[in-house]
Motif scaffolding. Structure first.
Motif, short mmCIF file in Angstrom:
data_model
loop_
_atom_site.label_atom_id
_atom_site.label_comp_id
_atom_site.label_asym_id
_atom_site.label_seq_id
_atom_site.Cartn_x
_atom_site.Cartn_y
_atom_site.Cartn_z
N PRO A 78 0.80 -1.23 0.00
CA PRO A 78 0.00 0.00 0.00
C PRO A 78 0.83 1.28 0.00
N ASP A 79 2.10 1.19 0.35
CA ASP A 79 2.95 2.38 0.35
C ASP A 79 3.86 2.44 -0.88
N SER A 80 3.46 1.77 -1.96
CA SER A 80 4.33 1.63 -3.13
C SER A 80 4.25 2.79 -4.11
N PRO A 126 4.54 6.42 -3.45
CA PRO A 126 4.73 7.62 -2.63
C PRO A 126 4.69 8.92 -3.42
N ASP A 183 -3.36 7.92 -1.34
CA ASP A 183 -2.71 6.97 -0.44
C ASP A 183 -3.71 5.88 -0.05
N ARG A 196 -3.68 3.71 2.12
CA ARG A 196 -3.81 3.52 3.57
C ARG A 196 -4.78 4.53 4.18
N SER A 250 -7.05 1.86 6.36
CA SER A 250 -5.82 1.86 7.16
C SER A 250 -5.27 0.47 7.43
#
Length: 384
Positions: free
Chosen positions: A38-40, A42, A72, A74, A78
């Protein structure tokens, strides 16, 4: 506290779940399935913010309203730990740009020539999600262009392809013809590596755009994009752009079709994604006759239905005006009395292109005084 990721049992379970997902994807007709974190992406929030602040989203206010969640994953959910991206090939049998040589025909984007792909893909993703959740004991959510999810950047991060200079996803195996869908899950899965950009110095997609909607490579201004203008945009279309529409009445495939990577793509193998015969090269004249009931019946189950009859006929009238066909004049004249101001306005424009100047002046003298809508009167005066 998370268990050590190096634990052989955890690693084996992660591998088994990933293998299960890939098998399910193939069984449900998807052509490719890759996984990312999920943080790929940025860089996505800043790029999206710049796009919106420049006004390039046009009237798509929902993009600004969902900016934070869209940028994002997330923020959207979350608890997500893995994002599974699915691709389904919808490659056409032939280059859709060939239809531009038949101005009496109407060009509908390849993706919209059969059932709404949202329905096709979401149904299959739900099948996968149900079985995966039961096997993994994890929570899942599926999305198909129905939530603030940046599917293309996520698909690139997962390795399905890369975002080309036309901003769409390009695959080495399927060219520019992939429907995308996503599955968010709380399960830990094997993560794939991103695909690097293979566009090089090529600018075929940029040069193919009829309205020059790309201010620079990897940037698009929706306000000049025929797909946006014929599908998302309500109301009057910039008169300067209308001639460039040609016979495109719903979407535009030119930048996709121009991509050289399409030479590696095969046409869609599933009948549900293949075009309806009556939407491959339909007659402009027929579409000009559709009232609301006929429109809804004809496009039942199609994504075209979502824009409504008035916006659709508005688009068809632009194509009629570009056709050069005097045979379409009677149908356009009939639509001067339509209940929709958008339709009446484009009927005026079409006739200004199809009628000799003196004949158009006669129509203007007879009708403009009775026209209650200011934008339609603008159309009459614009051609004086």
């Amino acid at each position: 506290m998370d268990e050590p990721q190096s634990d052989p049992k955890i690693r084996k379970r992660r591998e088994d779940l990933t293998r299960f997902l890939r098998a399910e994807a193939l069984a449900q007709g998807f052509d490719v399935c890759r996984i990312t974190l999920p943080d790929s992406i940025p860089e996505a929030p800043a790029r999206l913010k710049a796009f919106v602040e420049a006004g390039r989203h046009g009237t798509m206010a929902w993009m600004e309203e969902t900016l934070e969640r869209r940028g994002d994953p997330r923020v959207l959910w979350s608890e997500v730990r893995s994002i599974v991206m699915f691709g389904m090939n919808y490659g056409p049998d032939e280059d859709p740009r060939l239809l531009q040589g038949q101005p009496d025909k109407a060009a509908i984007s390849v993706y919209a020539r059969n059932r709404d792909y949202h329905d096709v893909i979401k149904g299959r993703l739900k099948e996968i999600a149900t079985r995966f959740a039961a096997r993994a004991g994890a929570d899942v959510k599926v999305f198909v262009d129905t939530a603030p999810v940046m599917e293309k950047p996520l698909a690139a991060a997962a390795g399905l392809g890369w975002q080309g200079k036309h901003t769409n996803l390009v695959s080495r195996d399927f060219g520019s013809w992939l429907f995308l869908g996503s599955l968010f899950t709380t399960a830990d899965l094997e993560i794939d590596t991103p695909e690097r950009d293979h566009c090089g110095s090529c600018r075929a997609c940029l040069d193919a755009c009829p309205t020059e909607a790309f201010p620079a490579p990897y940037q698009i201004d929706a306000r000049r994009c025929i797909s946006y203008l014929t599908i998302e945009h309500k109301g009057r279309i910039d008169p300067e752009l209308r001639p460039a529409f040609g016979n495109r009445i719903y979407g535009c495939d030119d930048c996709l079709a121009a991509c050289p990577w399409n030479k590696f793509a095969q046409s869609a193998r599933e009948i549900k994604l293949q075009a309806r015969d009556d939407l491959k090269a339909p007659e402009i004249a027929f579409f000009l006759t559709l009232d609301d009931a006929a429109f809804r019946t004809y496009f039942s189950g199609s994504p075209v239905k979502r824009i409504g009859r008035d916006r659709f006929v508005r688009n068809v009238l632009i194509a009629a005006g570009n056709s050069g066909s005097a045979d379409l004049v009677p149908a356009c004249e009939t639509l001067l009395g339509d209940a929709s101001a958008d339709v009446r306005g484009m009927a005026v424009w079409a006739l200004s292109r199809l009628l000799p100047g003196q004949d158009f002046a006669v129509q203007r003298a007879a009708r403009m005084g009775e026209e209650p809508d200011e934008t339609v009167r603008m159309e009459w005066m614009m051609e004086s």
